[in-house]
Motif scaffolding. Structure first.
Motif, PDB file in Angstrom:
ATOM      1  N   ILE A  15      39.738  -4.297   0.196  1.00  0.00           N
ATOM      2  CA  ILE A  15      38.840  -4.138   1.339  1.00  0.00           C
ATOM      3  C   ILE A  15      39.231  -2.856   2.049  1.00  0.00           C
ATOM      4  O   ILE A  15      40.320  -2.751   2.608  1.00  0.00           O
ATOM      5  N   ALA A  16      38.353  -1.888   2.031  1.00  0.00           N
ATOM      6  CA  ALA A  16      38.654  -0.576   2.600  1.00  0.00           C
ATOM      7  C   ALA A  16      38.828  -0.665   4.109  1.00  0.00           C
ATOM      8  O   ALA A  16      38.125  -1.417   4.795  1.00  0.00           O
ATOM      9  N   THR A  17      39.764   0.113   4.631  1.00  0.00           N
ATOM     10  CA  THR A  17      39.962   0.207   6.071  1.00  0.00           C
ATOM     11  C   THR A  17      38.891   1.118   6.673  1.00  0.00           C
ATOM     12  O   THR A  17      38.198   1.855   5.948  1.00  0.00           O
ATOM     13  N   GLU A  18      38.773   1.092   7.993  1.00  0.00           N
ATOM     14  CA  GLU A  18      37.805   1.972   8.639  1.00  0.00           C
ATOM     15  C   GLU A  18      38.107   3.435   8.345  1.00  0.00           C
ATOM     16  O   GLU A  18      37.195   4.222   8.084  1.00  0.00           O
ATOM     17  N   GLN A  19      39.391   3.827   8.368  1.00  0.00           N
ATOM     18  CA  GLN A  19      39.728   5.217   8.100  1.00  0.00           C
ATOM     19  C   GLN A  19      39.375   5.600   6.666  1.00  0.00           C
ATOM     20  O   GLN A  19      38.863   6.705   6.419  1.00  0.00           O
ATOM     21  N   GLU A  20      39.607   4.715   5.725  1.00  0.00           N
ATOM     22  CA  GLU A  20      39.234   4.996   4.333  1.00  0.00           C
ATOM     23  C   GLU A  20      37.729   5.175   4.203  1.00  0.00           C
ATOM     24  O   GLU A  20      37.253   6.076   3.492  1.00  0.00           O
ATOM     25  N   LEU A  21      36.975   4.339   4.900  1.00  0.00           N
ATOM     26  CA  LEU A  21      35.520   4.445   4.846  1.00  0.00           C
ATOM     27  C   LEU A  21      35.033   5.727   5.531  1.00  0.00           C
ATOM     28  O   LEU A  21      34.083   6.362   5.068  1.00  0.00           O
ATOM     29  N   ARG A  22      35.682   6.087   6.630  1.00  0.00           N
ATOM     30  CA  ARG A  22      35.316   7.333   7.303  1.00  0.00           C
ATOM     31  C   ARG A  22      35.529   8.529   6.374  1.00  0.00           C
ATOM     32  O   ARG A  22      34.661   9.422   6.284  1.00  0.00           O
ATOM     33  N   GLU A  23      36.643   8.560   5.690  1.00  0.00           N
ATOM     34  CA  GLU A  23      36.917   9.680   4.798  1.00  0.00           C
ATOM     35  C   GLU A  23      35.986   9.684   3.599  1.00  0.00           C
ATOM     36  O   GLU A  23      35.503  10.750   3.172  1.00  0.00           O
ATOM     37  N   ASP A  24      35.697   8.515   3.051  1.00  0.00           N
ATOM     38  CA  ASP A  24      34.758   8.434   1.929  1.00  0.00           C
ATOM     39  C   ASP A  24      33.365   8.904   2.344  1.00  0.00           C
ATOM     40  O   ASP A  24      32.714   9.672   1.623  1.00  0.00           O
ATOM     41  N   LEU A  25      32.898   8.431   3.507  1.00  0.00           N
ATOM     42  CA  LEU A  25      31.542   8.789   3.928  1.00  0.00           C
ATOM     43  C   LEU A  25      31.461  10.268   4.297  1.00  0.00           C
ATOM     44  O   LEU A  25      30.477  10.940   3.970  1.00  0.00           O
ATOM     45  N   ALA A  26      32.489  10.786   4.981  1.00  0.00           N
ATOM     46  CA  ALA A  26      32.502  12.219   5.284  1.00  0.00           C
ATOM     47  C   ALA A  26      32.484  13.034   4.001  1.00  0.00           C
ATOM     48  O   ALA A  26      31.795  14.060   3.906  1.00  0.00           O
ATOM     49  N   ALA A  27      33.225  12.582   2.997  1.00  0.00           N
ATOM     50  CA  ALA A  27      33.218  13.263   1.700  1.00  0.00           C
ATOM     51  C   ALA A  27      31.818  13.249   1.098  1.00  0.00           C
ATOM     52  O   ALA A  27      31.359  14.258   0.533  1.00  0.00           O
ATOM     53  N   ALA A  28      31.129  12.123   1.204  1.00  0.00           N
ATOM     54  CA  ALA A  28      29.773  12.028   0.649  1.00  0.00           C
ATOM     55  C   ALA A  28      28.832  13.005   1.339  1.00  0.00           C
ATOM     56  O   ALA A  28      28.010  13.665   0.677  1.00  0.00           O
ATOM     57  N   TYR A  29      28.932  13.134   2.664  1.00  0.00           N
ATOM     58  CA  TYR A  29      28.097  14.110   3.369  1.00  0.00           C
ATOM     59  C   TYR A  29      28.358  15.517   2.848  1.00  0.00           C
ATOM     60  O   TYR A  29      27.420  16.286   2.594  1.00  0.00           O
ATOM     61  N   ARG A  30      29.629  15.881   2.702  1.00  0.00           N
ATOM     62  CA  ARG A  30      29.964  17.219   2.221  1.00  0.00           C
ATOM     63  C   ARG A  30      29.432  17.441   0.808  1.00  0.00           C
ATOM     64  O   ARG A  30      28.953  18.524   0.466  1.00  0.00           O
ATOM     65  N   LEU A  31      29.516  16.416  -0.030  1.00  0.00           N
ATOM     66  CA  LEU A  31      29.076  16.558  -1.415  1.00  0.00           C
ATOM     67  C   LEU A  31      27.555  16.610  -1.525  1.00  0.00           C
ATOM     68  O   LEU A  31      27.014  17.343  -2.368  1.00  0.00           O
ATOM     69  N   ILE A  32      26.863  15.854  -0.700  1.00  0.00           N
ATOM     70  CA  ILE A  32      25.398  15.952  -0.672  1.00  0.00           C
ATOM     71  C   ILE A  32      24.995  17.381  -0.311  1.00  0.00           C
ATOM     72  O   ILE A  32      24.061  17.949  -0.899  1.00  0.00           O
TER      73      ILE A  32
END
Length: 256
Positions: A15-32
């Motif tokens: 179960i991902a932590t909030e910080q892990e999810l923040r980094e994953d989602l920020a990464a997705a924005y950059r990659l998009i």
């Protein structure tokens, strides 16, 4: 350049932590942004936060995707209203589609929506996505269609019900005259579907623009190719690790 260490095998029960999810989602924005799938400051990527209640992370309204960082993401409720202090506004109307999917699909931890040239062009075609390439064949019977009803906003709340109904249990949807939408149990999975759905749309437009007759494989071949790709809780995980390494080298501030 020395090879990076091989990635640790993912734990599907993690179960991902909030910080892990923040980094994953920020990464997705950059990659998009990196792959040319943005629409200035419009469209959204969102992820459900763990814990009680309906809480989601979404981009602050007005930042380019290439500017998004883990700390700039805003926690919102199901109506898109901020649950934290933020110096940037949040666009609740832009979260209408996301909230509808998040609330009705337990497996839709992450929802991505784009307005790309290729995606919007295929969304304007009556035939939808065609199985012209093995990338396209992975989407056979995995792409829903939703008819256009105008700009998705709070003045048409009943559209949420039809949107969820049309999506069903599929991971992808073409919003006619609008764009593309994907969902995933993780940011990695939703990004995988979005990246390859976009590629399938680009392939289709390139094939159509050649003017040559289009070759459509048999139903049996298309279904076999689709099934060979497979699905599972770690879908998209391996390329996601490679993409995160790319960002760590080239734009590490996404984690900040």
């Amino acid at each position: 350049m020395p090879l990076p260490p091989p990635p640790v095998k993912p734990d599907p029960n993690h179960i991902a932590t909030e910080q892990e999810l923040r980094e994953d989602l920020a990464a997705a924005y950059r990659l998009i942004a990196h792959f040319g799938m943005t629409d200035l400051v419009f469209t959204h990527l969102s992820v459900r936060l763990p814990g009680a209640g309906h809480r989601f992370l979404v981009n602050p309204y007005g930042l380019l995707f290439e500017e998004i960082t883990a700390s700039s993401l805003v926690a919102v409720d199901a109506a898109g209203e901020p649950l934290q202090q933020t110096s940037w506004p949040v666009h609740p109307a832009g979260f209408v589609i996301h909230s509808a999917v998040h609330l009705h699909r337990a497996d839709a931890a992450c929802v991505m929506h784009t307005h790309t040239l290729a995606g919007m062009t295929v969304a304007a075609q009556q035939g939808g996505l065609l199985p012209l390439n093995q990338m396209s064949m992975e989407f056979h019977e995995r792409v829903a269609l939703h008819d256009y009803e105008g700009i998705a906003a709070d003045d048409n709340l009943s559209e949420r019900e039809r949107l969820v109904r049309d999506l069903g249990d599929k991971p992808c949807m073409i919003l006619r005259h609008h764009g593309l939408l994907t969902v995933g149990r993780s940011v990695a999975e939703a990004f995988y579907w979005m990246y390859y759905l976009e590629q399938a749309c680009r392939i289709q437009l390139a094939a159509q623009s050649s003017g040559a007759p289009l070759a459509i494989p048999s139903q049996d071949v298309v279904e076999r190719a689709r099934d060979q790709f497979g699905t599972g809780p770690t879908k998209g995980w391996l390329p996601w690790q490679a993409l995160r390494r790319k960002l760590d080298r080239e734009a590490p501030d996404y984690r900040s």
